[in-house]
Enzyme design. Sequence first.
Site, short mmCIF file in Angstrom:
data_model
loop_
_atom_site.label_atom_id
_atom_site.label_comp_id
_atom_site.label_asym_id
_atom_site.label_seq_id
_atom_site.Cartn_x
_atom_site.Cartn_y
_atom_site.Cartn_z
N LYS A 116 21.77 29.78 -22.80
CA LYS A 116 20.60 28.34 -22.35
C LYS A 116 20.07 28.65 -20.56
CE LYS A 116 21.90 26.27 -26.24
NZ LYS A 116 20.88 26.67 -27.52
N GLU A 191 21.59 20.41 -15.26
CA GLU A 191 20.55 20.48 -14.97
C GLU A 191 20.04 18.85 -14.47
OE1 GLU A 191 18.28 21.95 -19.13
OE2 GLU A 191 18.71 19.90 -19.33
N HIS A 226 25.09 12.58 -27.79
CA HIS A 226 24.13 14.30 -27.49
C HIS A 226 23.96 14.80 -29.00
CE1 HIS A 226 24.05 12.94 -23.53
NE2 HIS A 226 25.32 13.49 -23.75
N ARG A 283 18.06 29.53 -34.75
CA ARG A 283 18.82 29.69 -36.52
C ARG A 283 17.64 28.02 -37.49
NH1 ARG A 283 21.19 24.65 -34.84
NH2 ARG A 283 21.79 24.43 -33.59
#
Length: 699
Positions: A116, A191, A226, A283
């Site tokens: 990421k 982040e 999440h 994916r």
Amino acid sequence: MISTLLVANRGEIACRIFRTCRALGIATVAVYSDADADALHVREADTAVRLPGATPSDTYLRGDLVVRAALAAGADAVHPGYGFLSENAGFARSVREAGLVWVGPPAEAVELMASKTRAKELMAAAGVPLLAPVAPEHATAADLPLLLKAAAGGGGRGMRVVRELDDLTGELKAAAAEAESAFGDGEVFAEPYVERGRHVEVQIMADEHGGVWALGTRDCSLQRRHQKVVEEAPAPGLDDALRTRLHDAAVAAARAVGYRGAGTVEFLLAPDGRPYFLEMNTRLQVEHPVTEAVFGVDLVALQLRVAEGEPLPAPEPPQPRGHAVEARLYAEDPARDWQPQTGALLALDVPQDIPGLRLDTGYTGGDTIGVHYDPMLAKVVAHAPTRAEAVRLLARALERARVHGPVTNRDLLVRSLRHPDFRAARLDTGFYDRHLTALTAPPDEAELRLAALAAALADAASRRQGPGHRQPYGPCAVPARFGAWRNNPSQPQVKRYRAEPDGSEHEAAYRTTRTGPVPETGERVVAACPDRVTLEVGDRTRHFTVTTYPDTTDRKDREDRKDLENRESRKGREDRESPVYVDTDTGSYTLTALPRFTDPAERTEPGSLLAPMPGTVVRVADGLAPGASVEAGQPLIWLEAMKMEHRILAPASGTLTTLHAAPGLQVEVGTLLAVVQDADAPHPTPEPDPQHAQHAQHT
């Protein structure tokens, strides 16, 4: 042309890929761990190869073993599914180097996007808007709240929200450990965390001839820990300009890395409507069926077509039709911090004879839900001309489903789909933070009482008819035969039940008369048989399907469990009754018959911390030892189960008097981990329970 495909995965996604392979005439190969030896994906494959071991790190994350299995089984292609090695560039390369077809994007694209952190750098260079990363070591209070994320994977593993700077170091450590366990890579980045943002994503499909499709949007904002719970396509409430902007950004991302195959570009939509790039999943996504339903395509078939070197069928994707919503059915208890549940799945029956409904699952009735893998049982998908119709269809299908065994989130899903905010498409990732208490409220008291009455009448009918005389439907108990009638008024027959999982108790009482059973609460018994009861309640006729299951475990298993069950219940009863499942037109209830006279046995010592699920202790709090002072709510022990870490918190402020937990300790439900003596209510220190040692061993 691919002739034999190995799926490097398990469960629902393996079964789903096999379904497409059968339609295309492609032979299938499964791989399985020892824990999955009798799993549905193994039974559905043409060939299966064992991966010795039980944990993901020993089996499904061993790329070398998977490649060896493919070669041994004569496969000429490998599909990674999702999770496990699906975003591992090294695995993609090893498949290609072994002379096998890799059903996925080029390893170089996986490498660029699977991390990421590197993906964000690439997207920034391409002009895609994104949230600025925050270096954890330089974070200040002004940067809070922060979201910690695993660099090498998704699905909620390795993700933490940090709202206090003092918590950052501990949460970084926990996130890295979870990421390492799930993906074999402990890299974590931070982040800004956007409050009340929406999770919106774009499905793409690309070939090696320059064709790239943007197959619409999906909204996946309803999440717990999440991880997505409810997904839908298209994402509601987006104007044409924003939708076009997202499509263009997704296509640009695919072209920037020379992408090929199926992928998803995820965005965070801030409350002000601005989109930010989150990540690209290289994916197939769990939620891909909603896109398939809306566009009328088979994404797995397209993946195989692209892997064989063929172009996409047309320059542009098909036109979308209608709306689709997907709900993930998990074996977990939402009212108890989403605790995963294990055990025998006795029944999993979801209506599939209705147009627009689809079920993707890796389980059938009779299978066992273990501790090593994700607790998702199935995905139920509804497709209809409008969003409102699709939501209604899905909610009703879930309501009518028969799911017997461990606790699931089925009731939560039904209530979520019918919640005013969801129906009005007021969606954001904080939905469950705001509404969970209301969505997990206990069932209506009157409904539970009726369910208990139905269970009692069915039990009486079963005992009257005896073994071998069960009649599945209809008025099977003629009133005169229901019970022994006497001239003098009979005493009421009383049976007590405990509702699971909330533990509330309910009493059913009826009298046996010449004309049949008469409930003390005023209902009229229309019919009562061992597995179906019909009651007249006021001016309504209500039907109740009642199901019990024999104990199918062998004698040795029952003996091994006897001590643990007695410690859990402290009732000292060897004839503990099996649960009774009562399915109605408006819901389902799990009841356990209670003994007429309870044994006043010793109760669990106050302050005891018991394992809420089977799992492995992965760590304890720094410096934790008998005699240490602890604060109420302080995390003391971390338990890993079903690929997620679960924190065991101090129940009160006080002193730790006993500590049995240690990293590597494997525990059963109810194992004593520690004891905290409440500072305000001191009590004697309990003696260590020697029986727990029989059910807990060090790895």
